[in-house]
Design an enzyme around this catalytic site. Sequence first.
Site, PDB file in Angstrom:
ATOM      1  N   CYS A  27     -16.122 -28.405   7.135  1.00  0.00           N
ATOM      2  CA  CYS A  27     -16.488 -28.241   5.720  1.00  0.00           C
ATOM      3  C   CYS A  27     -15.523 -27.286   5.029  1.00  0.00           C
ATOM      4  O   CYS A  27     -15.084 -27.532   3.903  1.00  0.00           O
ATOM      5  CB  CYS A  27     -17.916 -27.713   5.606  1.00  0.00           C
ATOM      6  SG  CYS A  27     -19.183 -28.805   6.289  1.00  0.00           S
ATOM      7  N   ASP A  57       6.320   8.271   9.233  1.00  0.00           N
ATOM      8  CA  ASP A  57       7.067   9.105   8.302  1.00  0.00           C
ATOM      9  C   ASP A  57       6.612  10.547   8.550  1.00  0.00           C
ATOM     10  O   ASP A  57       5.560  10.773   9.158  1.00  0.00           O
ATOM     11  CB  ASP A  57       6.780   8.661   6.865  1.00  0.00           C
ATOM     12  CG  ASP A  57       7.421   9.583   5.853  1.00  0.00           C
ATOM     13  OD1 ASP A  57       8.624   9.858   5.998  1.00  0.00           O
ATOM     14  OD2 ASP A  57       6.718  10.041   4.932  1.00  0.00           O
ATOM     15  N   ASP A  73       3.455   7.123   3.241  1.00  0.00           N
ATOM     16  CA  ASP A  73       2.606   7.538   2.132  1.00  0.00           C
ATOM     17  C   ASP A  73       2.354   6.423   1.127  1.00  0.00           C
ATOM     18  O   ASP A  73       1.681   6.621   0.134  1.00  0.00           O
ATOM     19  CB  ASP A  73       3.188   8.761   1.422  1.00  0.00           C
ATOM     20  CG  ASP A  73       4.575   8.493   0.844  1.00  0.00           C
ATOM     21  OD1 ASP A  73       4.974   7.311   0.746  1.00  0.00           O
ATOM     22  OD2 ASP A  73       5.260   9.468   0.486  1.00  0.00           O
TER      23      ASP A  73
END
Length: 743
Positions: A29, A435, A632
């Site tokens: 479906c 980072d 960030d």
Amino acid sequence: MSESQHCVTTKGSPETVRFLVHGMHCAGCVSRVENALKEVTGVSEPAANLATHEVRVRWDRSTAGGEAMVVLAPPIEKLGYEIEWPNEADDTSAVGERDATVSLMSLIVPAILALAVFGLSMSGATFSGREILLLALTAPVVFWYGRSFFSGAWAAARSGFADMNTLIAIGTGVAFGVSTLGTLLPTSSWGGRPPIYFESAAMISVFVLLGRTLEERAKRRTTGAINALLDLRPPTATRLTGDDESSSEEVRVEEIRVGDRLLVRPGESIAVDGVVASGHSTVDEAAMTGESVPVDKTAGSRVLGGTVNQSGSFVFEATAVGEATLLSQIVDLVRDAQTSKAPVARLADRVSAWFVPIILLIAAATFVGWLIVGSFEQAFLASVAVLVIACPCALGLATPTAIMVGVGRGAERHVLIRSGAALETLATVDTIVFDKTGTLTEGRMAVASLQPEDGISEDDLLATAAAVEQRSEHPLAVAIIKAVTEHDLAIPTVEDFQSVAGRGASATVSGQRVLVGTRVFLDESGIGVSDVTSESESRLAASQVFVAREQQLLGVISVADTVRSEAAETVRELQRLGLSAVLLSGDRRSVVESLAASVGIERCFAEVLPDGKARLVEELQEGGHRVAMTGDGVNDAPALAKADVGIAMGAGTDIAMQTADVTLSTSNLNALVDAVRLSRRTMRTIRQNLFFALIYNCLGIPLAAGVFHHWLGVMLPPMFAAAAMAMSSVSVVSNSLRLKRFS
């Protein structure tokens, strides 16, 4: 009624349009709905969710040639499904829960009728008109309460396909039809006992209906995260119409506009995003940012909708309302992720394309085979059992229910996952790249050490510097003032403040001239500064603030970006999970190597520009690694985009959510460990669900067909096959719901 009253959209072109499609019961479906929508001009990225019946499409109004309601409904309805456009304020899960409750109540009558048919059939009682009574009791169960099977099968047949409704309709319809013939035709026409299987037709219908109802109720629990997020938003707010509280009115949240001034009393939830105009209070932001300590709010502070005011009252000006609030963006992100598909879901899509036709062939072969080696009754019951037990509901629910619960649980743990694909990919990463600034470090300066000259106390050095720096807004000055506050020191009064850009500042403190600034600033002022820069401060990237009074050096204050307290623990836990950690930074090598060593990272790269970070990520991928990049969400955008999974330390910012596959909406880095563990747990649950669904059919179909009759000596009655089919779907959903206990 306008379209905006019916469908949920997000701003921009193209828009995201959401609506409900009722009648989807299997992966087939879902595929048909999505394929039909792909053919509609202006539609892209259609995604249907079997668990919630929600469909999401990207809608380009400029090329569609009409409103969404007008253009999208016909292809869906042509397939035999019903489309519903919820109001913007509606919660689709609440609608579904209401529907499931109604279904449960509506099962009482057919259940009583079916049990009466079953009891009468099994009792062996014989009396005049017995079969007519069974027919009369069974007919409403099959054709009224079970009418959705036949209407669904007919709609599917008109569109040229077959689905699970086809299997149920054939099974119950044939059982009822043959039984009716046996009832109405003389016994002599059958050469013995007429085939009466009314109990099979009635019990199959009731078991399947019960299974669907239990399945729906279980699936509604998978939307708990959305409900919890929506519950954060209060239904009303107090809007000021004048200058004070006496001139106010209570309004619905939907009526708030940007620029409205809203009053928040103690204990009330904040309705929308804004900026404090007046007043002072503390606000509990744990639900949005994970910050466990209430945050002080004064004039100019940002407040978020969905957070809770604590002690005082304040007035704020609305800056974002409706879909523009951070809470709404998070809700949309979670909804989109729950509707999206993981690549592993393609298995169900591929199977669903040929599953039902093959089951029809197996049922026919079963009937013919048993007709040859056994009796008509054996052939009939075995073929009906095959039709009923093989419905592919569990297979279709295996992936979406697990993704819904996994993504929802992630949101509760402040891990915002953009899509099912991101969830699946995160489970396979073997390398995580960090980072430095704002990720492993706090991204804000703090006093790292105090080095007073002989005869000078640390408190004297810090308070004297703070007296001058209190007039400055430089990050180093802010760090020094914060340290004074933490040490509960008194700041002397100052006069004649002067600032020298890039050098420092001077002022008269308690009648004495004080200079605070760089080594060069003091040297230019004739103050000899010895080499007090230690090797440790150099490695820690500390900025040194020199303090002198009356041409006499008092000492030096080292200010540095602080490493997150949980950074080492996070790296250690990730390594325990089998991931290798890499540190990338634009900072100088000595600083990066020192930080890497302090948190337990063995491999690091320093003095790397943003585009260089992306290249290094690519090099890791070329080396055969699956890479997640943590940054960030702003400065690291190229590397985040290049990585297999981009993870933003966004602390709930909308920018981070737009640039990363995963956003940690909390300042605690441990959420990264939660994200990896949750993704792996979710994928393990999906694999379990797929195994359960496939092994169920692999064992259930032969059992129903009578393959094991020679060894077991029994056949699987169709009604038991229906019960087993219903419970298979419930078991898959229940297994997915175990993810709600993830911690």
